[in-house]
Motif scaffolding. Structure first.
Motif, mmCIF file in Angstrom:
data_model
loop_
_atom_site.group_PDB
_atom_site.id
_atom_site.type_symbol
_atom_site.label_atom_id
_atom_site.label_comp_id
_atom_site.label_asym_id
_atom_site.label_seq_id
_atom_site.Cartn_x
_atom_site.Cartn_y
_atom_site.Cartn_z
ATOM 1 N N PRO A 5 0.848 -1.139 0.161
ATOM 2 C CA PRO A 5 0.102 0.118 0.103
ATOM 3 C C PRO A 5 0.646 1.264 0.038
ATOM 4 O O PRO A 5 1.849 1.066 0.823
ATOM 5 N N ILE A 6 0.397 2.301 -0.779
ATOM 6 C CA ILE A 6 1.162 3.722 -0.717
ATOM 7 C C ILE A 6 0.696 4.337 0.612
ATOM 8 O O ILE A 6 -0.410 4.394 0.846
ATOM 9 N N ALA A 11 1.528 11.427 6.342
ATOM 10 C CA ALA A 11 2.232 10.339 7.266
ATOM 11 C C ALA A 11 3.714 10.868 7.528
ATOM 12 O O ALA A 11 4.351 11.421 6.698
ATOM 13 N N ASP A 12 3.944 11.019 8.858
ATOM 14 C CA ASP A 12 5.263 11.279 9.250
ATOM 15 C C ASP A 12 6.628 10.799 8.381
ATOM 16 O O ASP A 12 7.589 11.667 8.221
ATOM 17 N N VAL A 13 6.427 9.479 7.998
ATOM 18 C CA VAL A 13 7.478 8.838 7.534
ATOM 19 C C VAL A 13 7.974 9.494 6.124
ATOM 20 O O VAL A 13 9.030 9.608 5.719
ATOM 21 N N LEU A 91 2.857 9.761 -5.990
ATOM 22 C CA LEU A 91 1.698 8.415 -5.709
ATOM 23 C C LEU A 91 1.226 8.938 -4.185
ATOM 24 O O LEU A 91 0.009 8.518 -3.692
ATOM 25 N N SER A 92 1.880 9.663 -3.358
ATOM 26 C CA SER A 92 1.330 9.797 -1.968
ATOM 27 C C SER A 92 0.424 10.994 -2.021
ATOM 28 O O SER A 92 0.012 11.540 -0.835
ATOM 29 N N HIS A 136 12.416 12.574 -1.746
ATOM 30 C CA HIS A 136 11.606 11.664 -0.716
ATOM 31 C C HIS A 136 12.711 11.246 0.396
ATOM 32 O O HIS A 136 12.143 11.115 1.356
ATOM 33 N N LEU A 137 13.866 10.589 0.001
ATOM 34 C CA LEU A 137 14.546 10.155 0.861
ATOM 35 C C LEU A 137 15.045 11.197 1.882
ATOM 36 O O LEU A 137 15.849 10.786 2.909
ATOM 37 N N ASP A 138 15.219 12.332 1.504
ATOM 38 C CA ASP A 138 15.769 13.324 2.544
ATOM 39 C C ASP A 138 14.468 14.161 3.260
ATOM 40 O O ASP A 138 14.623 14.874 4.187
ATOM 41 N N GLY A 139 13.282 13.425 3.160
ATOM 42 C CA GLY A 139 11.983 14.018 3.682
ATOM 43 C C GLY A 139 11.521 15.149 3.122
ATOM 44 O O GLY A 139 10.971 15.987 3.728
#
Length: 160
Positions: A5-6, A11-13, A91-92, A136-139
């Motif tokens: 699931p996306i 979401a905090d993550v 997608l988010s 995304h990997l850096d938030g």
């Protein structure tokens, strides 16, 4: 493998810097395969681990060209050149699109699933997709870089 699931905003993550990958094993390979299946299922051109709830520096990009699927593990942008502005979605954030300014060329230092160092150079749309996933990997979310939000009419004129 498996479609995950996306994770949807807020979401905090999605807004936290991810942990570096330190173990290159079968579990990582399975994760990358699951991410690929998930990206395809949801009709994306890239997917980062936080988008399936994992705070790991793992992302994939596949813009359906001769490069195939690009694995980005602990990626680092070492060079940027030029400028491009174009539409992006995520997608988010289903149904949300905006104009984002990014470098037109990037050189990336990254690893593949076996822990082999790779240097990747990309231009145009591929460079855009890679930068989006590294963010995304850096938030960092694309919404923080949107210059103008786009509606259906705007998208149709861009896609032409």
């Amino acid at each position: 493998m498996a479609v995950k699931p996306i994770v949807m905003f807020p979401a905090d993550v999605l807004e936290q810097p991810c942990e570096k990958v330190t173990v290159f094993d079968r579990k990582l390979t399975r994760l990358i395969k699951d991410m690929y299946d998930t990206m395809i299922e949801y009709d994306g051109v890239g997917l980062a681990a936080p988008q399936i709830g994992l705070s790991l520096q793992v992302a994939i990009v596949d813009i359906d060209d001769h490069h195939g699927t690009i694995e980005l593990i602990n990626p680092e942008i070492v060079e940027k050149r030029g400028e491009q502005t174009g539409p992006e979605g995520c997608l988010s954030f289903p149904g949300l699109f905006g104009e984002v300014k990014r470098a037109n060329y990037v050189k990336i230092r990254t690893y593949n699933r076996k822990g082999k160092l790779r240097i990747i150079e990309a231009e145009g749309f591929l460079a855009r997709a890679i930068q989006h996933e590294i963010d995304h990997l850096d938030g960092v979310l694309f919404t923080s870089k949107v210059e103008k939000y786009l509606d259906e009419e705007d998208l149709e004129s861009v896609e032409g």
